[in-house]
Design a protein around this motif. Sequence first.
Motif, short mmCIF file in Angstrom:
data_model
loop_
_atom_site.label_atom_id
_atom_site.label_comp_id
_atom_site.label_asym_id
_atom_site.label_seq_id
_atom_site.Cartn_x
_atom_site.Cartn_y
_atom_site.Cartn_z
N LYS A 74 -55.10 9.32 -0.64
CA LYS A 74 -53.77 8.80 -0.92
C LYS A 74 -53.51 7.60 -0.02
O LYS A 74 -54.03 7.52 1.08
CB LYS A 74 -52.70 9.87 -0.69
CG LYS A 74 -52.80 11.01 -1.69
CD LYS A 74 -51.68 11.99 -1.50
CE LYS A 74 -51.79 13.12 -2.50
NZ LYS A 74 -50.73 14.12 -2.30
N THR A 75 -52.70 6.68 -0.50
CA THR A 75 -52.39 5.47 0.25
C THR A 75 -50.97 5.57 0.79
O THR A 75 -50.05 5.97 0.07
CB THR A 75 -52.54 4.25 -0.66
OG1 THR A 75 -53.85 4.26 -1.23
CG2 THR A 75 -52.34 2.97 0.12
N TYR A 76 -50.79 5.20 2.06
CA TYR A 76 -49.51 5.32 2.74
C TYR A 76 -49.13 3.99 3.39
O TYR A 76 -49.98 3.20 3.75
CB TYR A 76 -49.58 6.38 3.84
CG TYR A 76 -49.84 7.77 3.33
CD1 TYR A 76 -48.80 8.58 2.90
CD2 TYR A 76 -51.13 8.27 3.27
CE1 TYR A 76 -49.05 9.86 2.43
CE2 TYR A 76 -51.38 9.55 2.80
CZ TYR A 76 -50.34 10.34 2.38
OH TYR A 76 -50.58 11.60 1.91
N ASP A 80 -44.88 12.81 7.64
CA ASP A 80 -44.01 12.29 6.59
C ASP A 80 -42.61 12.07 7.17
O ASP A 80 -42.38 12.32 8.36
CB ASP A 80 -44.00 13.18 5.35
CG ASP A 80 -43.33 14.53 5.57
OD1 ASP A 80 -42.71 14.77 6.62
OD2 ASP A 80 -43.41 15.37 4.64
N GLU A 98 -55.32 4.15 3.88
CA GLU A 98 -55.77 5.20 2.99
C GLU A 98 -56.22 6.38 3.83
O GLU A 98 -57.05 6.24 4.72
CB GLU A 98 -56.91 4.72 2.09
CG GLU A 98 -57.29 5.74 1.05
CD GLU A 98 -58.25 5.19 0.02
OE1 GLU A 98 -59.10 5.97 -0.44
OE2 GLU A 98 -58.16 4.00 -0.31
N ILE A 154 -49.28 15.35 8.08
CA ILE A 154 -50.09 15.02 6.91
C ILE A 154 -51.58 15.05 7.25
O ILE A 154 -52.39 15.58 6.52
CB ILE A 154 -49.72 13.63 6.36
CG1 ILE A 154 -48.28 13.65 5.85
CG2 ILE A 154 -50.69 13.19 5.28
CD1 ILE A 154 -47.78 12.29 5.41
N PRO A 166 -45.58 7.58 1.09
CA PRO A 166 -46.59 7.27 0.07
C PRO A 166 -46.43 5.84 -0.44
O PRO A 166 -45.31 5.33 -0.55
CB PRO A 166 -46.31 8.27 -1.05
CG PRO A 166 -45.56 9.37 -0.38
CD PRO A 166 -44.78 8.73 0.73
N ARG A 167 -47.51 5.18 -0.72
CA ARG A 167 -47.50 3.77 -1.12
C ARG A 167 -46.64 3.54 -2.36
O ARG A 167 -45.90 2.57 -2.43
CB ARG A 167 -48.93 3.30 -1.37
CG ARG A 167 -49.05 1.88 -1.82
CD ARG A 167 -48.79 0.93 -0.70
NE ARG A 167 -49.14 -0.42 -1.15
CZ ARG A 167 -48.47 -1.48 -0.85
NH1 ARG A 167 -47.43 -1.43 -0.07
NH2 ARG A 167 -48.86 -2.65 -1.30
N HIS A 168 -46.69 4.43 -3.33
CA HIS A 168 -45.91 4.22 -4.54
C HIS A 168 -44.40 4.27 -4.24
O HIS A 168 -43.62 3.57 -4.85
CB HIS A 168 -46.27 5.24 -5.64
CG HIS A 168 -45.99 6.65 -5.27
ND1 HIS A 168 -46.88 7.42 -4.55
CD2 HIS A 168 -44.91 7.43 -5.49
CE1 HIS A 168 -46.35 8.61 -4.36
NE2 HIS A 168 -45.17 8.65 -4.91
#
Length: 70
Positions: free
Chosen positions: A34-36, A7, A29, A13, A58-60
Amino acid sequence: MQYLMMDIHQRFIGTLNRNAQLAIGDVLEASNAKTYTVVSINAAQNRDQNTRSVTVIPRHAALRSKSAIG
């Protein structure tokens, strides 16, 4: 090639094995579902030619920052 996913605080991670090389901006993914988004790629500390360290967010979080810019 094996990638060590970190991260932005350089906390581990997980690992990722890919045949193709990653590039900055790639979305992936992880095994934790989780998507990164890749934000930087560095040679790993152990200098193994087949291992790279990638910094991901993180993707969001990537979507929020992109929408704030544009």
